[in-house]
Design an enzyme around this catalytic site. Structure first.
Site, mmCIF file in Angstrom:
data_model
loop_
_atom_site.group_PDB
_atom_site.id
_atom_site.type_symbol
_atom_site.label_atom_id
_atom_site.label_comp_id
_atom_site.label_asym_id
_atom_site.label_seq_id
_atom_site.Cartn_x
_atom_site.Cartn_y
_atom_site.Cartn_z
ATOM 1 N N THR A 129 0.821 -1.211 0.000
ATOM 2 C CA THR A 129 0.000 0.000 0.000
ATOM 3 C C THR A 129 0.855 1.262 0.000
ATOM 4 O O THR A 129 0.476 2.282 -0.588
ATOM 5 C CB THR A 129 -0.957 0.018 1.208
ATOM 6 O OG1 THR A 129 -0.213 -0.208 2.414
ATOM 7 C CG2 THR A 129 -2.021 -1.054 1.069
ATOM 8 N N HIS B 190 0.082 -16.429 -5.095
ATOM 9 C CA HIS B 190 -1.028 -16.119 -5.998
ATOM 10 C C HIS B 190 -0.565 -15.734 -7.398
ATOM 11 O O HIS B 190 -1.336 -15.186 -8.176
ATOM 12 C CB HIS B 190 -1.899 -15.007 -5.392
ATOM 13 C CG HIS B 190 -2.566 -15.413 -4.122
ATOM 14 N ND1 HIS B 190 -2.973 -14.509 -3.163
ATOM 15 C CD2 HIS B 190 -2.883 -16.640 -3.631
ATOM 16 C CE1 HIS B 190 -3.516 -15.162 -2.145
ATOM 17 N NE2 HIS B 190 -3.464 -16.454 -2.409
#
Length: 238
Positions: free
Chosen positions: A26, A119
């Site tokens: 972030t 992922h």
């Protein structure tokens, strides 16, 4: 006092493993998923969990790619303090593995080499028919649905909802966690399984949990630090 304990554990250890999620990126300008200003709280015609699913990709491929290009590709993002510190710890021989749920490739951009991507990665893409690999630029510059030279559909090498994790990556992550002296977990809600269950394989007594918000696993941490992960990791001397 907590920061000092973390610094001491890192100083004394030669086998640190880091397990991270969306909160690690972030600070690089990539939104996370589950915080109040995250991707899952934005309004779309379909929920992001649905758009990023295997069946949606197959049934509405063009709509998937419109969302994917707009919301999942941050190719100009740069590594932040967390990524850089982890790369430094690997370079001096302390950090043995980074296990990440992120698909942004920022750990590698920072210089980390032993990265286990649970992922997948936006930087790898392949033809569903012939298996030919394509760079991410093929996705960016194509219109609607990208196609291979053989005519097949190109799919990002990322794990969508309803798809299994790569078992070789899973085994590497489990083994790394099992063998770690210090396990640092950061920037993850620990709400997504099976990844959150990997913590159960840790056998040490230096489980460090760094997160902005509380997680379901806080009670199991030997050291709990709430705050900005980049700031906290950056305080570790190398």
């Amino acid at each position: 006092m907590q920061i000092e304990t973390l610094q001491k554990w890192v100083q004394q250890s030669e086998n640190i493993v880091f397990f991270g999620g969306a909160g690690v990126s972030t600070e690089s300008g990539i939104p996370d998923f589950r915080s109040t200003d995250g991707l899952y709280f934005q309004k779309y015609d379909d929920p992001p969990e649905t758009i990023l699913s295997h069946h949606f990709f197959l049934e509405r491929t063009a709509d998937f790619y419109q969302f994917y290009r707009e919301k999942m590709l941050y190719l100009n993002a740069l590594p932040n303090r967390a990524h850089k510190k982890l790369a430094q710890l690997e370079q001096v021989g302390k950090l043995k593995a980074v296990i990440t749920q992120n698909i942004d490739g920022l750990h590698q951009k920072a210089g980390s080499e032993r990265v286990l991507e649970l992922h997948g990665s936006v930087y790898r893409n392949y033809c569903m028919d012939c298996g030919k690999f394509y760079p991410v630029e093929e996705i960016v510059h194509s219109q609607d649905v990208p196609h291979c030279s053989c005519g097949g559909i190109i799919k990002p090498d990322v794990v969508l909802y309803e798809e299994p994790l790569d078992q070789s990556v899973v085994q590497g992550a489990i083994q790394s966690i099992h063998d770690a002296d210090v396990l640092i977990i950061g920037g993850t809600s620990l709400a997504v399984y099976p990844a959150a269950g990997f913590l159960d394989y840790y056998r040490g007594n230096k489980l460090v949990l760094i997160n902005r918000d509380p997680t379901p696993k806080d009670q199991f941490a030997d050291l709990l630090l709430q705050g900005n992960i980049g700031e906290i990791l950056n305080s570790i001397p190398v």
